[in-house]
Write a protein that holds these residues in place. Structure first.
Motif, mmCIF file in Angstrom:
data_model
loop_
_atom_site.group_PDB
_atom_site.id
_atom_site.type_symbol
_atom_site.label_atom_id
_atom_site.label_comp_id
_atom_site.label_asym_id
_atom_site.label_seq_id
_atom_site.Cartn_x
_atom_site.Cartn_y
_atom_site.Cartn_z
ATOM 1 N N SER A 36 0.866 -1.178 0.000
ATOM 2 C CA SER A 36 0.000 0.000 0.000
ATOM 3 C C SER A 36 0.905 1.231 0.000
ATOM 4 C CB SER A 36 -0.906 -0.007 1.234
ATOM 5 O OG SER A 36 -0.135 -0.194 2.418
ATOM 6 N N ALA A 37 1.209 1.724 -1.170
ATOM 7 C CA ALA A 37 2.091 2.877 -1.321
ATOM 8 C C ALA A 37 1.635 3.657 -2.540
ATOM 9 C CB ALA A 37 3.545 2.427 -1.455
ATOM 10 N N SER A 38 2.321 4.769 -2.845
ATOM 11 C CA SER A 38 1.983 5.588 -4.003
ATOM 12 C C SER A 38 3.160 5.614 -4.961
ATOM 13 C CB SER A 38 1.635 7.015 -3.556
ATOM 14 O OG SER A 38 2.816 7.740 -3.240
ATOM 15 N N ALA A 39 2.984 6.308 -6.080
ATOM 16 C CA ALA A 39 4.059 6.417 -7.064
ATOM 17 C C ALA A 39 5.281 7.119 -6.495
ATOM 18 C CB ALA A 39 3.554 7.173 -8.299
ATOM 19 N N PHE A 40 5.092 7.914 -5.433
ATOM 20 C CA PHE A 40 6.221 8.605 -4.812
ATOM 21 C C PHE A 40 7.120 7.662 -4.012
ATOM 22 C CE2 PHE A 40 3.114 12.044 -5.376
ATOM 23 C CZ PHE A 40 3.896 12.982 -6.020
ATOM 24 N N GLN A 41 6.747 6.410 -3.894
ATOM 25 C CA GLN A 41 7.591 5.410 -3.252
ATOM 26 C C GLN A 41 8.138 4.403 -4.273
ATOM 27 O OE1 GLN A 41 4.441 6.344 -1.659
ATOM 28 N NE2 GLN A 41 5.825 7.805 -0.678
ATOM 29 N N HIS A 42 7.938 4.667 -5.539
ATOM 30 C CA HIS A 42 8.430 3.786 -6.597
ATOM 31 C C HIS A 42 9.961 3.688 -6.531
ATOM 32 C CE1 HIS A 42 9.435 2.464 -10.703
ATOM 33 N NE2 HIS A 42 8.191 2.023 -10.800
ATOM 34 N N TYR A 101 3.301 12.971 -1.396
ATOM 35 C CA TYR A 101 2.558 12.060 -0.527
ATOM 36 C C TYR A 101 3.552 11.081 0.103
ATOM 37 C CZ TYR A 101 -1.347 13.678 -3.424
ATOM 38 O OH TYR A 101 -2.262 14.451 -4.103
ATOM 39 N N VAL A 102 3.620 11.085 1.428
ATOM 40 C CA VAL A 102 4.556 10.204 2.122
ATOM 41 C C VAL A 102 3.783 9.097 2.831
ATOM 42 C CG1 VAL A 102 6.053 12.207 2.446
ATOM 43 C CG2 VAL A 102 4.682 11.409 4.372
ATOM 44 N N CYS A 103 4.281 7.884 2.728
ATOM 45 C CA CYS A 103 3.621 6.763 3.394
ATOM 46 C C CYS A 103 4.620 5.638 3.598
ATOM 47 C CB CYS A 103 2.421 6.264 2.592
ATOM 48 S SG CYS A 103 2.813 5.589 0.975
ATOM 49 N N PRO A 104 4.385 4.785 4.608
ATOM 50 C CA PRO A 104 5.221 3.596 4.757
ATOM 51 C C PRO A 104 4.886 2.608 3.652
ATOM 52 C CG PRO A 104 3.419 3.545 6.337
ATOM 53 C CD PRO A 104 3.320 4.863 5.626
ATOM 54 N N ILE A 105 5.856 1.825 3.252
ATOM 55 C CA ILE A 105 5.634 0.796 2.244
ATOM 56 C C ILE A 105 5.401 -0.501 2.995
ATOM 57 C CG2 ILE A 105 6.565 -0.394 0.236
ATOM 58 C CD1 ILE A 105 8.092 2.911 1.202
ATOM 59 N N LEU A 106 4.160 -0.928 3.061
ATOM 60 C CA LEU A 106 3.747 -2.044 3.904
ATOM 61 C C LEU A 106 3.104 -3.125 3.046
ATOM 62 C CD1 LEU A 106 3.477 -2.878 6.937
ATOM 63 C CD2 LEU A 106 1.197 -1.838 6.885
ATOM 64 N N ALA A 107 3.647 -4.333 3.089
ATOM 65 C CA ALA A 107 3.149 -5.423 2.259
ATOM 66 C C ALA A 107 1.690 -5.734 2.577
ATOM 67 C CB ALA A 107 4.003 -6.674 2.464
ATOM 68 N N THR A 108 0.941 -6.060 1.546
ATOM 69 C CA THR A 108 -0.443 -6.467 1.727
ATOM 70 C C THR A 108 -0.502 -7.682 2.645
ATOM 71 O OG1 THR A 108 -0.981 -5.709 -0.506
ATOM 72 C CG2 THR A 108 -2.517 -7.237 0.528
ATOM 73 N N GLY A 109 -1.431 -7.651 3.617
ATOM 74 C CA GLY A 109 -1.564 -8.766 4.548
ATOM 75 C C GLY A 109 -0.769 -8.600 5.825
#
Length: 334
Positions: A36-42, A101-109
């Motif tokens: 669950s991340a955005s393009a800014f974490q690509h 947009y800043v967010c943690p990169i957290l695996a689904t589940g």
């Protein structure tokens, strides 16, 4: 170990902090599309950020990783630590004025438990403060779980619009008849005067396009990162590699006499996240080139199957003319 565990599993995940991480690595490229991340974490964005932007701000990488018992990367938080100035010793998200947009990169589940906030602080060690922002409302839950605090509201918002179908009907309503007719009239006049074409800039032409965009923007925007050597190289890096990977698009609106305007942004699923606009106002001001190129890019994005055009952060008045809805932005501090 901490209470960050895979769903339906009691296996804990180990958090660690490092000053070296390869965002082009196989493990991050496996995590990102399933997180669950955005393009800014690509991978292309973060690789370019740590290569160009962080060193220019005298900030060193501080990347928090979370791996399961098998060593598989399940969580990542890209941060920087300031090394000098008034903010020396402070830690913040890898943003530094370029990441919207800043967010943690957290695996689904993966779920974040109640004690995670304290463990996250422990792994960061001694610091003068932690700042996380700007945070879009869609990422608030993740940060609340990870940090264990409530955010403050920033004095600016993000603006986006969802297309209706067909696009021509949506445009007629949302651009308002007078605005749409005016843009059509100016586009016709410019086309009659010297042709008019929207082009997608190829990877090999990105540098030349963004240098031209920088020159068009000179003196127009306070603190414009494109006017700095590191900012220009950052955007060229993202735009060039992103054109190959599918992350980024650079559009050029051109007449027979040369470029009229440029738009650069990121592809995020069915959403286009607009970042940079540059226009030759000296030659084309009477044609409203900013509105004209955005109108063309929005139509092109809709034709490609896009459903959302995100004007990202900033409360500029022109965004309302495109039918945008405003979303409040937030910031977390520890």
């Amino acid at each position: 170990m901490l209470d960050l565990a895979a769903r339906n599993s009691n296996r804990p995940i180990l958090l660690e902090a490092t000053d070296r991480f390869d965002f082009g690595s196989d493990e991050y490229r496996r995590l990102f599309p399933n997180a669950s991340a955005s393009a800014f974490q690509h991978p292309d964005w973060l690789t370019a950020f740590y290569r160009n932007v962080a060193p220019a701000h005298d900030a060193e990488p501080l990347v928090v990783t979370g791996r399961d018992s098998g060593g598989e990367l399940q969580l990542l938080v890209p941060l920087v630590r300031r090394k000098s100035g008034d903010a020396a010793g402070s830690i913040e998200y890898a943003s530094l004025g370029v990441t919207d947009y800043v967010c943690p990169i957290l695996a689904t589940g993966i779920r974040v438990g109640q004690q995670t906030a304290q463990h996250f602080r422990d792994v960061l060690g001694l610091h003068a403060g932690l700042k996380i922002g700007p945070v879009h409302h869609s990422h608030l839950h993740q940060w609340r779980s990870l940090l264990g605090v409530e955010p403050s509201t920033l004095d600016f918002g993000a603006h986006a619009v969802r297309y209706g179908s067909p696009y021509s009907e949506w445009r007629r309503i949302n651009l308002r008849p007078r605005r749409a007719a005016g843009l059509d009239r100016k586009a016709r006049k410019l086309a009659e005067a010297g042709g008019l074409q929207l082009e997608l800039v190829a990877p090999g032409d990105v540098r030349q396009a963004l240098i031209a965009a920088r020159d068009f923007r000179a003196g127009r925007f306070r603190g414009d990162p494109l006017q700095t050597a590191h900012g220009l190289e950052f955007y060229i890096d993202v735009a060039t590699n992103g054109a190959r990977s599918g992350l980024a698009r650079t559009y050029r609106l051109a007449s027979k006499d040369g470029p009229v305007a440029f738009v650069f942004g990121l592809v995020d699923g069915e959403c286009f996240r607009y970042i940079l606009l540059a226009c030759d106002y000296g030659s084309y001001a009477r044609y409203s080139p900013g509105f004209l190129v955005l109108d063309h890019v929005m139509a092109e994005w809709a034709a490609d199957g896009g459903t959302i055009f995100d004007f990202t952060i900033g409360d500029e008045r022109f965004k309302a003319d495109f039918g945008c809805s405003r979303t409040t932005m937030h910031e977390f501090r520890l």
